[in-house]
Design an enzyme around this catalytic site. Structure first.
Site, PDB file in Angstrom:
ATOM      1  N   ARG A  75     -10.820  18.205  -3.031  1.00  8.67           N
ATOM      2  CA  ARG A  75      -9.491  17.843  -2.999  1.00  8.67           C
ATOM      3  C   ARG A  75      -8.505  18.734  -3.052  1.00  8.67           C
ATOM      4  O   ARG A  75      -7.325  18.482  -2.476  1.00  8.67           O
ATOM      5  CB  ARG A  75      -9.286  16.572  -4.010  1.00  8.67           C
ATOM      6  CG  ARG A  75     -10.021  15.530  -4.092  1.00  8.67           C
ATOM      7  CD  ARG A  75      -9.307  14.400  -4.820  1.00  8.67           C
ATOM      8  NE  ARG A  75      -8.131  14.304  -4.166  1.00  8.67           N
ATOM      9  CZ  ARG A  75      -8.044  13.460  -2.945  1.00  8.67           C
ATOM     10  NH1 ARG A  75      -9.057  12.835  -2.430  1.00  8.67           N
ATOM     11  NH2 ARG A  75      -6.841  13.208  -2.591  1.00  8.67           N
ATOM     12  N   TYR A 105      -5.412  -8.001   2.284  1.00 10.44           N
ATOM     13  CA  TYR A 105      -4.533  -8.442   3.411  1.00 10.44           C
ATOM     14  C   TYR A 105      -5.091  -9.842   3.806  1.00 10.44           C
ATOM     15  O   TYR A 105      -4.209 -10.749   4.041  1.00 10.44           O
ATOM     16  CB  TYR A 105      -4.653  -7.389   4.662  1.00 10.44           C
ATOM     17  CG  TYR A 105      -4.221  -7.766   6.093  1.00 10.44           C
ATOM     18  CD1 TYR A 105      -3.007  -7.740   6.352  1.00 10.44           C
ATOM     19  CD2 TYR A 105      -5.284  -8.075   7.045  1.00 10.44           C
ATOM     20  CE1 TYR A 105      -2.462  -8.239   7.550  1.00 10.44           C
ATOM     21  CE2 TYR A 105      -4.863  -8.562   8.209  1.00 10.44           C
ATOM     22  CZ  TYR A 105      -3.529  -8.533   8.550  1.00 10.44           C
ATOM     23  OH  TYR A 105      -2.973  -9.060   9.686  1.00 10.44           O
ATOM     24  N   ASP A 164      -0.058   5.093   1.038  1.00 10.68           N
ATOM     25  CA  ASP A 164      -0.228   6.029   2.047  1.00 10.68           C
ATOM     26  C   ASP A 164       0.098   5.271   3.546  1.00 10.68           C
ATOM     27  O   ASP A 164      -0.814   4.428   3.714  1.00 10.68           O
ATOM     28  CB  ASP A 164      -1.364   6.848   2.470  1.00 10.68           C
ATOM     29  CG  ASP A 164      -1.516   7.804   1.120  1.00 10.68           C
ATOM     30  OD1 ASP A 164      -0.490   8.612   0.993  1.00 10.68           O
ATOM     31  OD2 ASP A 164      -2.355   7.809   0.198  1.00 10.68           O
ATOM     32  N   SER A 208     -11.511  12.082   2.181  1.00  9.73           N
ATOM     33  CA  SER A 208     -12.485  11.776   1.054  1.00  9.73           C
ATOM     34  C   SER A 208     -12.788  10.142   1.110  1.00  9.73           C
ATOM     35  O   SER A 208     -12.376   9.367   2.038  1.00  9.73           O
ATOM     36  CB  SER A 208     -11.664  11.651  -0.390  1.00  9.73           C
ATOM     37  OG  SER A 208     -10.666  10.962  -0.089  1.00  9.73           O
ATOM     38  N   ASP A 255       0.891  -1.118  -0.016  1.00  6.81           N
ATOM     39  CA  ASP A 255       0.041   0.070   0.132  1.00  6.81           C
ATOM     40  C   ASP A 255       0.812   1.195  -0.058  1.00  6.81           C
ATOM     41  O   ASP A 255       2.183   0.871   0.328  1.00  6.81           O
ATOM     42  CB  ASP A 255      -0.960  -0.043   1.249  1.00  6.81           C
ATOM     43  CG  ASP A 255      -1.413   1.123   1.550  1.00  6.81           C
ATOM     44  OD1 ASP A 255      -2.323   1.844   0.855  1.00  6.81           O
ATOM     45  OD2 ASP A 255      -1.253   1.784   2.631  1.00  6.81           O
TER      46      ASP A 255
HETATM   47  O1  M1P Z   1      -4.596   5.766  -0.435  1.00  5.26           O
HETATM   48  C1  M1P Z   1      -5.537   6.189   0.473  1.00  5.26           C
HETATM   49  C2  M1P Z   1      -6.417   7.344  -0.135  1.00  5.26           C
HETATM   50  O2  M1P Z   1      -5.878   8.411  -0.372  1.00  5.26           O
HETATM   51  C3  M1P Z   1      -6.413   9.614  -0.814  1.00  5.26           C
HETATM   52  O3  M1P Z   1      -7.493   9.878   0.301  1.00  5.26           O
HETATM   53  P1  M1P Z   1      -7.519  11.365   0.915  1.00  5.26           P
HETATM   54  O4  M1P Z   1      -7.136  12.212  -0.214  1.00  5.26           O
HETATM   55  O5  M1P Z   1      -8.731  11.281   1.463  1.00  5.26           O
HETATM   56  O6  M1P Z   1      -6.567  11.214   2.114  1.00  5.26           O
HETATM   57  C4  M1P Z   1      -7.184   9.235  -1.951  1.00  5.26           C
HETATM   58  O7  M1P Z   1      -6.331   9.303  -3.191  1.00  5.26           O
HETATM   59  C5  M1P Z   1      -8.030   7.858  -2.073  1.00  5.26           C
HETATM   60  O8  M1P Z   1      -8.610   7.630  -3.095  1.00  5.26           O
HETATM   61  C6  M1P Z   1      -7.029   6.969  -1.419  1.00  5.26           C
HETATM   62  O9  M1P Z   1      -7.753   5.707  -1.280  1.00  5.26           O
END
Ligand code: M1P
EC number: 5.4.2.8
Length: 255
Positions: free
Chosen positions: A143, A230, A23, A188, A21
């Protein structure tokens, strides 16, 4: 003789793939990868095949993982694998609009925009619906808010459960659309056809017959957007708490 990175058989474990993954796993949320993590991945790529699978679209992953992302990973899976690359070459895939059709999509997006218009929240910016290849991403604040604004929204949402209530409203309004709503980030949620979660990317690698498929993610709890992959029966899942934790587990497994 130099072996090319495209030669999977030259890796120490050619039958093993590590999928990550983005983030919270390879990078802090929506921020850039560290030099240390980059170096760890260079070393790991000598050991096995590597790829990432994120919910975001490719342009955001390029911002986070660097301009050479298509070269630095064997597999790049954006939007859960709905946009996919192997060794820099794009793979065939499906689209959200193809699945839903223009008429049903229009009803959905009109409802979303009306719902957001009626929301009384402290800050609203722009880009409330981001249309992607394999999904749409809906953000009540918009966004293109700043980083401090996104952190504030996340706190506000934790208290007021805005996104959770929004998802319930969509489920009630469109019960027959076959859609899944996934709250994976800070500001989001993603909307995609049921089944097009991160397990979608496994279709792109199934013919490789990897003996071991490792997956590393930070949202591996039920309801998190890493949960399905997972807990998939052919995947060895690793729940991480941060990019540093990912590096720690990789050291234990490979170095
Ligand atoms: O990777 C996790 C999420 O990252 C972004 O979410 P947010 O902008 O809400 O932090 C988005 O790109 C989302 O699509 C993605 O699932």
């Amino acid at each position: 003789m130099m072996t090319s990175v495209s030669d999977f058989s030259a890796r120490t474990h050619p039958d093993t793939i590590c999928l990550f993954d983005v983030d919270g796993t390879l990078t802090p949320a929506r921020l850039e990868i560290s030099k240390e993590m980059e170096q760890t991945l260079v070393e790991l790529r000598k050991e096995c095949i590597i790829g990432f699978v994120g919910g975001s679209d490719l342009s955001k992953q390029v911002e986070q993982l660097g301009p050479n992302v298509l070269k630095n990973f064997d597999y790049c899976f954006s939007e859960n694998g709905l946009t996919a690359y192997k060794l820099g070459e794009q793979l065939a895939s499906q689209s959200f609009i193809g699945y839903l059709g223009e008429e049903r999509y229009k009803k959905l997006v009109n409802f979303v925009l009306r719902y957001i218009a009626d929301l009384d929240i402290p800050v609203k910016r722009g880009t409330f619906v981001e249309f992607r290849n394999g999904m749409i991403n809906i953000s009540p604040i918009g966004r293109n808010c700043s980083h401090p604004e996104r952190n504030e929204f996340e706190k506000f949402d934790l208290e007021h459960k805005l996104r959770e209530k929004f998802v319930v409203a969509l489920q009630n309004e469109f019960p027959d659309y076959g859609l899944t709503y996934s709250i994976g980030g800070q500001i989001s949620f993603d909307v995609f056809p049921t089944g097009w979660d991160k397990t979608y990317c496994l279709r792109h690698i199934e013919h490789e017959n990897f003996k071991t498929i490792h997956f590393f993610g930070d949202k591996t709890f039920k309801g998190g957007n890493d949960y399905e992959i997972y807990s998939h029966p052919i995947v060895t899942g690793h729940a991480v708490t941060s990019p540093l934790d990912t590096q720690r587990i990789l050291k234990e497994l490979f170095f």
